[in-house]
Motif scaffolding. Structure first.
Motif, PDB file in Angstrom:
ATOM      1  N   LEU A 256      11.679 -83.879 -70.582  1.00 28.99           N
ATOM      2  CA  LEU A 256      11.329 -84.845 -71.410  1.00 28.99           C
ATOM      3  C   LEU A 256      10.538 -85.847 -70.154  1.00 28.99           C
ATOM      4  O   LEU A 256       9.825 -86.687 -70.732  1.00 28.99           O
ATOM      5  CB  LEU A 256      12.467 -85.529 -71.699  1.00 28.99           C
ATOM      6  CG  LEU A 256      13.242 -84.777 -73.148  1.00 28.99           C
ATOM      7  CD1 LEU A 256      14.617 -85.097 -73.159  1.00 28.99           C
ATOM      8  CD2 LEU A 256      12.449 -84.612 -74.305  1.00 28.99           C
ATOM      9  N   ASP A 262       7.437 -85.659 -76.572  1.00 24.91           N
ATOM     10  CA  ASP A 262       8.798 -85.147 -76.970  1.00 24.91           C
ATOM     11  C   ASP A 262       9.929 -86.223 -76.556  1.00 24.91           C
ATOM     12  O   ASP A 262      11.078 -86.182 -77.454  1.00 24.91           O
ATOM     13  CB  ASP A 262       9.146 -83.756 -76.217  1.00 24.91           C
ATOM     14  CG  ASP A 262       8.652 -82.534 -76.615  1.00 24.91           C
ATOM     15  OD1 ASP A 262       7.806 -82.942 -77.919  1.00 24.91           O
ATOM     16  OD2 ASP A 262       8.469 -81.794 -76.132  1.00 24.91           O
ATOM     17  N   ARG A 263       9.885 -87.074 -75.375  1.00 22.90           N
ATOM     18  CA  ARG A 263      10.796 -87.771 -74.908  1.00 22.90           C
ATOM     19  C   ARG A 263      10.744 -89.180 -76.108  1.00 22.90           C
ATOM     20  O   ARG A 263      11.955 -89.663 -76.622  1.00 22.90           O
ATOM     21  CB  ARG A 263      10.567 -88.571 -73.711  1.00 22.90           C
ATOM     22  CG  ARG A 263      11.760 -89.381 -73.356  1.00 22.90           C
ATOM     23  CD  ARG A 263      11.755 -89.807 -72.088  1.00 22.90           C
ATOM     24  NE  ARG A 263      10.684 -90.850 -71.530  1.00 22.90           N
ATOM     25  CZ  ARG A 263       9.577 -90.557 -70.988  1.00 22.90           C
ATOM     26  NH1 ARG A 263       9.200 -89.439 -70.394  1.00 22.90           N
ATOM     27  NH2 ARG A 263       8.792 -91.564 -70.718  1.00 22.90           N
ATOM     28  N   PHE A 266      12.620 -87.662 -79.126  1.00 20.65           N
ATOM     29  CA  PHE A 266      13.974 -87.522 -79.049  1.00 20.65           C
ATOM     30  C   PHE A 266      14.811 -89.067 -78.913  1.00 20.65           C
ATOM     31  O   PHE A 266      15.946 -89.225 -79.358  1.00 20.65           O
ATOM     32  CB  PHE A 266      14.206 -87.020 -77.619  1.00 20.65           C
ATOM     33  CG  PHE A 266      15.507 -86.548 -77.564  1.00 20.65           C
ATOM     34  CD1 PHE A 266      15.887 -85.223 -77.566  1.00 20.65           C
ATOM     35  CD2 PHE A 266      16.574 -87.399 -76.697  1.00 20.65           C
ATOM     36  CE1 PHE A 266      17.421 -84.708 -77.362  1.00 20.65           C
ATOM     37  CE2 PHE A 266      17.932 -86.926 -76.439  1.00 20.65           C
ATOM     38  CZ  PHE A 266      18.190 -85.590 -76.955  1.00 20.65           C
ATOM     39  N   HIS A 365      19.746 -91.449 -73.041  1.00 19.76           N
ATOM     40  CA  HIS A 365      18.517 -92.045 -73.682  1.00 19.76           C
ATOM     41  C   HIS A 365      18.672 -93.279 -74.628  1.00 19.76           C
ATOM     42  O   HIS A 365      17.812 -93.865 -74.788  1.00 19.76           O
ATOM     43  CB  HIS A 365      17.835 -90.753 -74.647  1.00 19.76           C
ATOM     44  CG  HIS A 365      17.379 -89.887 -73.718  1.00 19.76           C
ATOM     45  ND1 HIS A 365      17.891 -88.789 -73.473  1.00 19.76           N
ATOM     46  CD2 HIS A 365      15.989 -89.754 -73.170  1.00 19.76           C
ATOM     47  CE1 HIS A 365      17.037 -87.917 -72.537  1.00 19.76           C
ATOM     48  NE2 HIS A 365      16.064 -88.591 -72.471  1.00 19.76           N
TER      49      HIS A 365
END
Length: 394
Positions: A256, A262-263, A266, A365
């Motif tokens: 990530l 992608d991060r 997410f 996150h």
């Protein structure tokens, strides 16, 4: 023994002097060279077979008549120890699994979940103001080890001591004689053995509602288990329950950190996270379990007594099962990965490991969604990555 000296190795399947400690990428390159064979043979050291296909690897995990757990690795000396329940087959293994599995059921993991989440939150909150950290050493390793200690019943006050043992065993792999360093150092297996024995005696004198105390009532085939097997079991939980979970967690965060899109997905979409974690488990599988061939022609290639590796890094990258296997795809519809193995010896703590992964990645996150690798970030070392210092800044 070189490949052409092995009566069961073919020239097409030979990969002379392939090193067991190679990286997952090296395993996949060798597998691609021998794609038609489904296996290749290394003449390095005593030699070993490497199975390369998902189906062939799964079949070997499930077939105790052809493949035994007398040898679970190609590392030197791997068949010299009795590790409960890793090196036990058949009915005895089933009894150990039932007793151990009762402490890692979905219900038990749910009961542990509030403690796991509080552990993650406390550790991340302590890091936020620093602006940088080693994800592995400042967060993932102490987080995972503390969770294991709570699950087993080891006093959390002993965390720093067990961390030193864990790091000492990792460091032993880089010594000139890794086996000597691991088996004779105070922060290697002797240190772990001494700690486990001390804790067993503590719980014998002061019983508690924990796994260690529960083992005093365990019987196998109607006979009370010995202290040696009790200590072996508890040591295996330490050896198998920390590094692999830390690796999976740091591999996900490393990906990530390298892939902003992608991060961002997410972070923004909590619904995609479960599928993302399963994809991280598949793509970054890096364990290389072994088996011992119980007869000639095992898996159509191995000779009696030969070591056979069943690399998860190859099974979970088989393009016949996982199209475009190198790519992380959160939306992958079918993902029958075996990151925790399969068959009778599938990881008993898989549910516990998943709970830790999901919780850590969720909490990280939510609190530190924007992070990056520093310009001086170290390269990823080969093999299991568990010495990787994943530096992050935010």
């Amino acid at each position: 023994m070189q490949a052409d000296e092995c009566p069961h190795a073919t020239k097409q399947a030979a990969a002379a002097d392939f090193d067991f400690f190679n990286s997952p990428a090296e395993y996949r390159r060798a597998a691609a060279e021998h794609a038609r064979d489904g296996a290749f043979y290394s003449g390095s050291g005593d030699g070993f077979w490497v199975f390369t296909e998902y189906g062939k690897i799964c079949d070997a995990f499930r077939d105790e008549e052809q493949f035994t757990v007398e040898r679970v690795s190609a590392a030197e000396g791997a068949d010299d120890e009795r590790w409960v329940p890793l090196t036990i087959d058949g009915g005895e293994h089933a009894q150990w699994r039932r007793k151990l599995g009762a402490w890692f059921t979905p219900q038990r993991v749910r009961e542990l979940q509030p403690t796991i989440r509080a552990n993650a939150q406390r550790r991340i909150e302590a890091l936020i103001g620093r602006g940088s950290a080693s994800f592995n050493e400042d967060f993932a390793r102490p987080y995972v080890l503390e969770n294991l200690m709570v699950a087993v019943g080891w006093p959390v006050d002993d965390l720093d001591h067990l961390l030193r043992i864990n790091l000492g065993m990792i460091a032993s792999r880089y010594e000139p004689d890794p086996r000597e360093a691991a088996f004779h150092s105070e922060v290697g297996l002797p240190g772990l053995d001494a700690y486990v024995r001390k804790n067993v005696e503590l719980r014998r004198a002061e019983p508690a509602d924990d796994l260690v105390t529960a083992t005093f009532d365990w019987e196998i085939d109607g006979v009370p288990i010995t202290d040696e097997d009790r200590i072996s079991l508890l040591s295996v939980l330490f050896l198998a329950g920390v590094d692999s979970t830390v690796n999976h967690m740091s591999n996900a965060v490393q990906h990530l950190a390298h892939h902003d899109e992608d991060r961002a997905r997410f972070v923004a979409d909590r619904e995609v996270r479960p599928a993302a974690v399963e994809e991280f488990l598949r793509v970054f599988s890096c364990m290389y379990p072994g088996r011992k061939a119980a007869r000639d022609g095992a898996g159509s290639v191995a000779g009696h007594g030969q070591t056979v590796l069943l690399p998860l890094a190859l099974a979970n990258h088989d393009p016949e099962v996982f199209p475009d296997p190198e790519r992380v795809r959160f939306e992958r519809e079918k993902n029958p990965h075996i990151a925790f193995g399969t068959g009778h010896h599938q990881c008993a703590g898989a549910g516990f490991a998943r709970a830790q992964l999901h919780t850590a990645l969720d909490e990280w996150h939510e609190r530190i969604p924007q992070y990056r690798l520093p310009p001086s970030a170290d390269e990823v070392p080969p093999f299991l990555r568990n010495a990787y210092d994943l530096r992050l800044v935010w």
